[in-house]
Design a protein around this motif. Structure first.
Motif, mmCIF file in Angstrom:
data_model
loop_
_atom_site.group_PDB
_atom_site.id
_atom_site.type_symbol
_atom_site.label_atom_id
_atom_site.label_comp_id
_atom_site.label_asym_id
_atom_site.label_seq_id
_atom_site.Cartn_x
_atom_site.Cartn_y
_atom_site.Cartn_z
ATOM 1 N N ASP A 1 42.891 47.300 38.348
ATOM 2 C CA ASP A 1 42.234 46.702 37.184
ATOM 3 C C ASP A 1 41.753 45.313 37.576
ATOM 4 O O ASP A 1 42.477 44.561 38.230
ATOM 5 N N VAL A 2 40.544 44.996 37.171
ATOM 6 C CA VAL A 2 39.976 43.676 37.438
ATOM 7 C C VAL A 2 39.509 43.102 36.112
ATOM 8 O O VAL A 2 38.834 43.789 35.335
ATOM 9 N N ARG A 3 39.878 41.860 35.867
ATOM 10 C CA ARG A 3 39.488 41.211 34.611
ATOM 11 C C ARG A 3 38.847 39.871 34.903
ATOM 12 O O ARG A 3 39.434 39.028 35.574
ATOM 13 N N TRP A 4 37.642 39.690 34.393
ATOM 14 C CA TRP A 4 36.929 38.415 34.497
ATOM 15 C C TRP A 4 37.078 37.670 33.173
ATOM 16 O O TRP A 4 36.807 38.239 32.117
ATOM 17 N N ARG A 5 37.487 36.405 33.248
ATOM 18 C CA ARG A 5 37.681 35.588 32.056
ATOM 19 C C ARG A 5 37.007 34.230 32.205
ATOM 20 O O ARG A 5 36.972 33.669 33.293
ATOM 21 N N ASP B 1 35.434 43.633 32.379
ATOM 22 C CA ASP B 1 36.639 44.262 32.903
ATOM 23 C C ASP B 1 36.240 45.478 33.727
ATOM 24 O O ASP B 1 35.253 46.148 33.424
ATOM 25 N N ILE B 2 37.026 45.739 34.766
ATOM 26 C CA ILE B 2 36.874 46.974 35.534
ATOM 27 C C ILE B 2 38.229 47.663 35.445
ATOM 28 O O ILE B 2 39.226 47.149 35.949
ATOM 29 N N VAL C 1 38.171 51.937 37.954
ATOM 30 C CA VAL C 1 36.857 52.138 38.567
ATOM 31 C C VAL C 1 35.696 52.073 37.577
ATOM 32 O O VAL C 1 34.548 52.092 37.973
ATOM 33 N N ASN C 2 35.976 51.973 36.292
ATOM 34 C CA ASN C 2 34.891 51.953 35.316
ATOM 35 C C ASN C 2 34.712 50.565 34.719
ATOM 36 O O ASN C 2 35.688 49.935 34.330
ATOM 37 N N GLY C 3 33.463 50.121 34.632
ATOM 38 C CA GLY C 3 33.188 48.869 33.950
ATOM 39 C C GLY C 3 33.473 49.030 32.468
ATOM 40 O O GLY C 3 33.211 50.083 31.887
ATOM 41 N N SER C 4 34.051 47.999 31.858
ATOM 42 C CA SER C 4 34.387 48.072 30.438
ATOM 43 C C SER C 4 33.947 46.787 29.756
ATOM 44 O O SER C 4 34.232 45.692 30.222
ATOM 45 N N TYR D 1 35.758 30.188 35.845
ATOM 46 C CA TYR D 1 35.929 31.626 35.648
ATOM 47 C C TYR D 1 37.135 32.076 36.456
ATOM 48 O O TYR D 1 37.361 31.597 37.567
ATOM 49 N N LYS D 2 37.896 32.996 35.887
ATOM 50 C CA LYS D 2 39.050 33.540 36.594
ATOM 51 C C LYS D 2 38.856 35.035 36.758
ATOM 52 O O LYS D 2 38.495 35.727 35.810
ATOM 53 N N CYS D 3 39.083 35.491 37.967
ATOM 54 C CA CYS D 3 39.001 36.918 38.276
ATOM 55 C C CYS D 3 40.389 37.367 38.692
ATOM 56 O O CYS D 3 40.934 36.895 39.690
#
Length: 116
Positions: free
Chosen positions: A36-40, A48-49, A52-55, A94-96
């Protein structure tokens, strides 16, 4: 579980232009299914990923149709974010967060916006 913080990166963008904010894991993941990847930005969801899916379910409306990632790059561990049509309000930190099973990575990217 280990937490690791990367060095801070700085990216310069121009009003109305685009900027790519870097975020990647040091080693390509064996499988990207469980990552899971979250951009804030300022605590707000940018992108969010999830599996594997962009959300964009939690995405703050200011980023609608302006934030994108590069799905073909996920398998190499690249989860960078491209922000289009830059505004003054996009400036800041930005935080990833990359959340893998054993390791959590945090990238901090400072976006500087310059006028035209």
């Amino acid at each position: 579980m280990a937490d690791e913080v990367s060095l801070q990166e700085t990216v310069v963008g121009f009003i109305g232009g685009s900027a790519v904010l870097p975020c990647s894991s040091k080693e390509p993941p064996l499988t990207i299914q469980g990552i899971d990847v979250r951009w804030r930005h300022s605590g707000q969801s940018v992108y969010d990923i999830i599996n594997v899916n962009g959300s964009v379910e939690e995405q703050k409306h200011e980023y609608n149709n302006r934030a994108e990632t590069f799905p073909e790059e996920y398998k190499t561990g690249n989860f960078s974010l491209k922000l289009n049509n830059l505004q003054h309000t996009d400036a800041g930190e930005y935080k990833c967060y990359i959340m893998e099973s054993e390791v959590h990575l945090l990238w901090i990217v400072e976006l500087l916006i310059k006028g035209v």
